[in-house]
Design a protein around this motif. Structure first.
Motif, PDB file in Angstrom:
ATOM      1  N   LEU A 107      38.488  50.995  28.318  1.00 39.03           N
ATOM      2  CA  LEU A 107      38.192  50.644  29.714  1.00 39.03           C
ATOM      3  C   LEU A 107      38.377  51.854  30.625  1.00 39.03           C
ATOM      4  O   LEU A 107      37.580  52.069  31.546  1.00 39.03           O
ATOM      5  N   GLU A 108      39.405  52.633  30.370  1.00 41.57           N
ATOM      6  CA  GLU A 108      39.597  53.840  31.175  1.00 41.57           C
ATOM      7  C   GLU A 108      38.442  54.815  30.968  1.00 41.57           C
ATOM      8  O   GLU A 108      38.026  55.503  31.910  1.00 41.57           O
ATOM      9  N   GLY A 109      37.900  54.843  29.771  1.00 45.03           N
ATOM     10  CA  GLY A 109      36.726  55.675  29.512  1.00 45.03           C
ATOM     11  C   GLY A 109      35.521  55.237  30.326  1.00 45.03           C
ATOM     12  O   GLY A 109      34.592  56.028  30.563  1.00 45.03           O
ATOM     13  N   HIS A 110      35.517  53.992  30.755  1.00 48.02           N
ATOM     14  CA  HIS A 110      34.434  53.497  31.608  1.00 48.02           C
ATOM     15  C   HIS A 110      34.806  53.586  33.092  1.00 48.02           C
ATOM     16  O   HIS A 110      34.089  53.044  33.940  1.00 48.02           O
ATOM     17  N   GLY A 111      35.942  54.209  33.407  1.00 51.33           N
ATOM     18  CA  GLY A 111      36.281  54.419  34.809  1.00 51.33           C
ATOM     19  C   GLY A 111      37.162  53.350  35.429  1.00 51.33           C
ATOM     20  O   GLY A 111      37.411  53.386  36.642  1.00 51.33           O
ATOM     21  N   PHE A 112      37.607  52.388  34.653  1.00 54.57           N
ATOM     22  CA  PHE A 112      38.527  51.397  35.227  1.00 54.57           C
ATOM     23  C   PHE A 112      39.944  51.961  35.230  1.00 54.57           C
ATOM     24  O   PHE A 112      40.361  52.606  34.254  1.00 54.57           O
ATOM     25  N   ASP A 113      40.695  51.725  36.298  1.00 51.39           N
ATOM     26  CA  ASP A 113      42.094  52.151  36.288  1.00 51.39           C
ATOM     27  C   ASP A 113      43.004  50.968  35.930  1.00 51.39           C
ATOM     28  O   ASP A 113      42.545  49.847  35.721  1.00 51.39           O
ATOM     29  N   GLU A 114      44.272  51.235  35.874  1.00 49.83           N
ATOM     30  CA  GLU A 114      45.248  50.242  35.435  1.00 49.83           C
ATOM     31  C   GLU A 114      45.200  48.965  36.280  1.00 49.83           C
ATOM     32  O   GLU A 114      45.340  47.848  35.759  1.00 49.83           O
ATOM     33  N   GLN A 115      45.022  49.136  37.589  1.00 48.21           N
ATOM     34  CA  GLN A 115      44.981  47.954  38.447  1.00 48.21           C
ATOM     35  C   GLN A 115      43.723  47.126  38.202  1.00 48.21           C
ATOM     36  O   GLN A 115      43.753  45.891  38.241  1.00 48.21           O
ATOM     37  N   ASP A 116      42.628  47.805  37.946  1.00 43.50           N
ATOM     38  CA  ASP A 116      41.399  47.083  37.597  1.00 43.50           C
ATOM     39  C   ASP A 116      41.598  46.280  36.309  1.00 43.50           C
ATOM     40  O   ASP A 116      41.150  45.142  36.199  1.00 43.50           O
ATOM     41  N   ILE A 117      42.233  46.910  35.341  1.00 43.41           N
ATOM     42  CA  ILE A 117      42.401  46.255  34.040  1.00 43.41           C
ATOM     43  C   ILE A 117      43.293  45.018  34.175  1.00 43.41           C
ATOM     44  O   ILE A 117      43.029  43.981  33.583  1.00 43.41           O
ATOM     45  N   TRP A 118      44.323  45.159  34.999  1.00 47.67           N
ATOM     46  CA  TRP A 118      45.142  43.970  35.294  1.00 47.67           C
ATOM     47  C   TRP A 118      44.270  42.872  35.908  1.00 47.67           C
ATOM     48  O   TRP A 118      44.364  41.704  35.524  1.00 47.67           O
ATOM     49  N   ASP A 119      43.435  43.254  36.849  1.00 43.58           N
ATOM     50  CA  ASP A 119      42.587  42.256  37.507  1.00 43.58           C
ATOM     51  C   ASP A 119      41.629  41.595  36.523  1.00 43.58           C
ATOM     52  O   ASP A 119      41.487  40.370  36.524  1.00 43.58           O
ATOM     53  N   ILE A 120      40.967  42.384  35.700  1.00 36.55           N
ATOM     54  CA  ILE A 120      39.996  41.818  34.754  1.00 36.55           C
ATOM     55  C   ILE A 120      40.687  40.792  33.844  1.00 36.55           C
ATOM     56  O   ILE A 120      40.230  39.658  33.682  1.00 36.55           O
ATOM     57  N   GLY A 121      41.815  41.208  33.275  1.00 37.71           N
ATOM     58  CA  GLY A 121      42.524  40.301  32.372  1.00 37.71           C
ATOM     59  C   GLY A 121      43.077  39.086  33.091  1.00 37.71           C
ATOM     60  O   GLY A 121      43.044  37.971  32.559  1.00 37.71           O
ATOM     61  N   SER A 122      43.559  39.299  34.311  1.00 42.70           N
ATOM     62  CA  SER A 122      44.161  38.176  35.041  1.00 42.70           C
ATOM     63  C   SER A 122      43.108  37.165  35.483  1.00 42.70           C
ATOM     64  O   SER A 122      43.357  35.960  35.483  1.00 42.70           O
ATOM     65  N   ILE A 123      41.949  37.675  35.881  1.00 43.99           N
ATOM     66  CA  ILE A 123      40.877  36.739  36.253  1.00 43.99           C
ATOM     67  C   ILE A 123      40.490  35.907  35.037  1.00 43.99           C
ATOM     68  O   ILE A 123      40.325  34.685  35.109  1.00 43.99           O
ATOM     69  N   SER A 124      40.361  36.554  33.906  1.00 43.15           N
ATOM     70  CA  SER A 124      40.036  35.831  32.677  1.00 43.15           C
ATOM     71  C   SER A 124      41.107  34.788  32.362  1.00 43.15           C
ATOM     72  O   SER A 124      40.802  33.638  32.019  1.00 43.15           O
TER      73      SER A 124
END
Lengths: 195, 195, 195, 195, 195, 195
Positions: free
Chosen positions: B147-164
């Motif tokens: 995900l970081e390779g696609h430009g997402f940062d740690e906060q984005d990753i938290w958001d993606i997983g949390s929304i799911s």
């Protein structure tokens, strides 16, 4: 091997937290003697922290004629085990042992609730909780009839399903953040408390 | 055939609700022109209602550089489709069409997000959201690197997983209560608004 | 983002096609106002094209007392959704809306047919279609008895299972070729036709 | 125990069939010395019969540089075994033994193709066929690259996927009709033909 | 293509083996006319070899009123097929053909036991064997009642489940060692023995 | 609630047992201070009892440079947890705690080994053990290369896979007999031994 960190995500300094979060964390620390890591791991998101614990308490800090606090913890342990959530199985296993005053029940339910020392009514409760957890799209009227046949009323059924669903959220947060389980939980409720 | 009821569980009278719930429901009614059934179906449990919408808003009413509101809705539609949640797919499909200003995207993502008109970055986002939804126990460091390779940062990753994870809760509540989808959602965002 | 191509495989020039294929494609274009992509995507294999549409028409362009054309489309939408076939869900969702004269039914069935506004008889029909789609090896006499109890006769049961099986073929062809859905399908049957 | 019937569905009298069906069945009987039950089981639906065998022959009675007839039969056996289709595994196992001139290969592939005496190229072919059969929604560009790396061209890849998809249809028809396997198939290709 | 080796793991020289292993292998060679590869593949671990064949013989070289030797082989073939164990399906398929004096039954059961020429009692036996193989954690009292209703007693039920469980071990050893099937098994029991 | 019986199947009187079984049971009783139920539950089948414990000891009472006794128990706990075997998880969890001198490790591995305090080498060991347990048919050369890259040799790999396979047998026996877990196991290895 060094213990793994509390979470893959940031753990804020307690002093930097909004007052209500800090108060809540202090209170649980005083009551339990340690801070369960879930409080620290969610603290970097205060609104989510607030919502999470409000939801949690609405479902778990409740004692109704149809569903005891120990039974609520059974649901958490059974569904979290199936979701392979280490923190939830171990922490709520501890709470289940204490609330059920039974040092064996948590390990039994975590490994295979169908073979645990539970009543047929509790077995039906966990079957439904697992169905909501793994195949909620197939829940239908026959499930309600079965649970009502075991003496659960509509409010109980909402609670059973909601606890399963809420801890499905919790299980996923724990797994995605590799949340570490506090050492204190492992032994809780296994040996008689010293006076 | 008569339309099915809003929910298998009780729908309280609006007048009987706590003030804050009634105000929230009135506000959404004024803004949308109708009351989405999720507000009515959760109202019989005020604390859970409050926690649910606080959590929802914290994750969805947020616009960050790494994750637009439309992308957040993509996550909801993709994971809810896999969980076979009728209300969530149709209601959030409507919101996605509006936020993405794209009348096709919601149906594409609901049926098979891998074949939708999305960027490789969005594809990686949805792959991760589905992994949290279906196999969170296997999430590991390689997912973060990808995900970081696609430009997402740690906060984005938290958001993606949390929304799911949060909509996994929502999907289960909807399915266990057979929550009905409002007719208004089906056509929203499909035709240009009249001036 | 540029729209993706019609298919990962070659799309022949209409003029290069055998006469019968070109005539069929012209006819559908005149009737529908556009050429559904499935006709173009199969055209590079004339024998397979002929067999596919002969099979399709034998099962779908048929109206029997036990199984209406709308019900046949319900089967397509329910099984294609589970197979995550974008083209089939969206294109046959459109046809279902038109044949059922119901703008809601396709989205309901695609997301979770068990919660759709359908009769118990139609629910049994879709349960069987999904069983053929996902676990045909377990079909047995009890399935026949159940369907006959809902008023389906032997020929209906053949049709239900065959539609499910045939669209399983179609779903796999669509997914392996990343066949694109025509924009025209998304809105069909959702708004009253202009006179 | 009495042998089970040819099919759960009607088997028409040969004399009652349309001429083209009767001719086709007579021809296969003369060539093989018996009538494979699939011809009888589909005969009650002449249009579906015609489409089925047209499709079948287009994919199977073809020999291309990239895909031999024996390899086409490998795909049928591997995918039909996973779909638990008795008739297809046994009948096409016979044809595979004959076409590959190998009395062992069919049983090897039916039980576990990954451990069969096949080339890495054939292993890649069967991996792809199984992916189309079980998870076609996830087929993507990496699959094409992998197959092309093994020397398959675009037309071969279409064939591999289409054979898998077409026999998925066939497998489901067989299972839903409990189609009986002819005794003749079991021994075919296992012993040298007498001169 | 060169045949693959007997096993991915070492095959010891017969002369280097402990006496009891060498005697057992010589005996089976004399009786069968060849050495089934399982004897060679386990010989590098003498204690495991001894335990394996003691267990095997206790379950399989037994004939009880409720469970014939042929029925025991049916269980092996049905469960090994589902576990995709090439050696077990082909070798025990041969033994099943011989013990049942039926050249068709092994291929029928391997491909889909539900459609094989077996009695309802044998179908119930295989349903239970498969349940032990795939979902033993859900076995409960209803399974015992069902089997007892078909005339199986407690000792039969232990045998059915144990054969399924023991061959689950065998299947995994075979697959993890890529154990090769002897050519001799393929044709055994398919053609009348020459006098 | 009354505790459930030791097994759904007969438990013979110790005095009625063959001498070697009685001696073995007496020895374990003296060493452990109680008789683990597995010894009683298998005693009604002396040959199977002998084979079971011979196999068990060959794999578990062994200490090799590549695989410690504690690591062998990790494999048992991880695979038994996934097979939902209550007795195996709890009894071997106890042994693991003792052998690893770690009161936390068993609960961590039982709930989700991927998040346990283990080394990458041990993680690879458990990944392979689970693959043998759940999908042995897909084991291939890449698995060997991966394990060898972590320093396991061929004999270690045989052990890892065999322990997983053997306890798959054990897990199924336990579940089909509803074998009860001794109370003594729950607390073993959790608190320092008194001198």
């Amino acid at each position: 091997m060094n213990p793994k960190p509390i979470s893959r995500f940031p753990i804020p300094d307690l002093e930097s937290l909004p007052d209500d979060l800090r108060e809540r964390i202090k209170a649980v620390n005083e009551k339990s003697g340690f801070i369960p890591n879930i409080f620290l791991a969610l603290a970097h998101r205060p609104d989510e922290f607030r919502a999470f614990f409000t939801y949690h308490d609405a479902l778990m800090e409740k004692e109704s004629p149809g569903l005891s606090k120990a039974e609520r913890e059974m649901i958490v342990v059974a569904t979290s085990a199936r979701n392979q959530c280490q923190y939830c199985v171990i922490a709520h296993g501890a709470i289940l042992r204490i609330r059920a005053k039974n040092p064996y029940i948590a390990d039994q339910i975590a490994s295979n609730y169908r073979k645990a020392d539970i009543s047929p009514r509790q077995k039906a409760m966990l079957d439904y909780a697992l169905k909501v957890s793994r195949a909620a799209e197939t829940v239908d009227e026959a499930d309600f009839e079965n649970l009502e046949g075991h003496g659960f009323d509509e409010q109980d059924i909402w609670d059973i399903g909601s606890i399963s669903a809420f801890f499905g959220l919790s299980n996923r947060l724990v797994n995605m953040s590799s949340m570490r389980t506090n050492d204190e939980f492992y032994l809780m409720g296994r040996v008689p408390r010293e006076k």
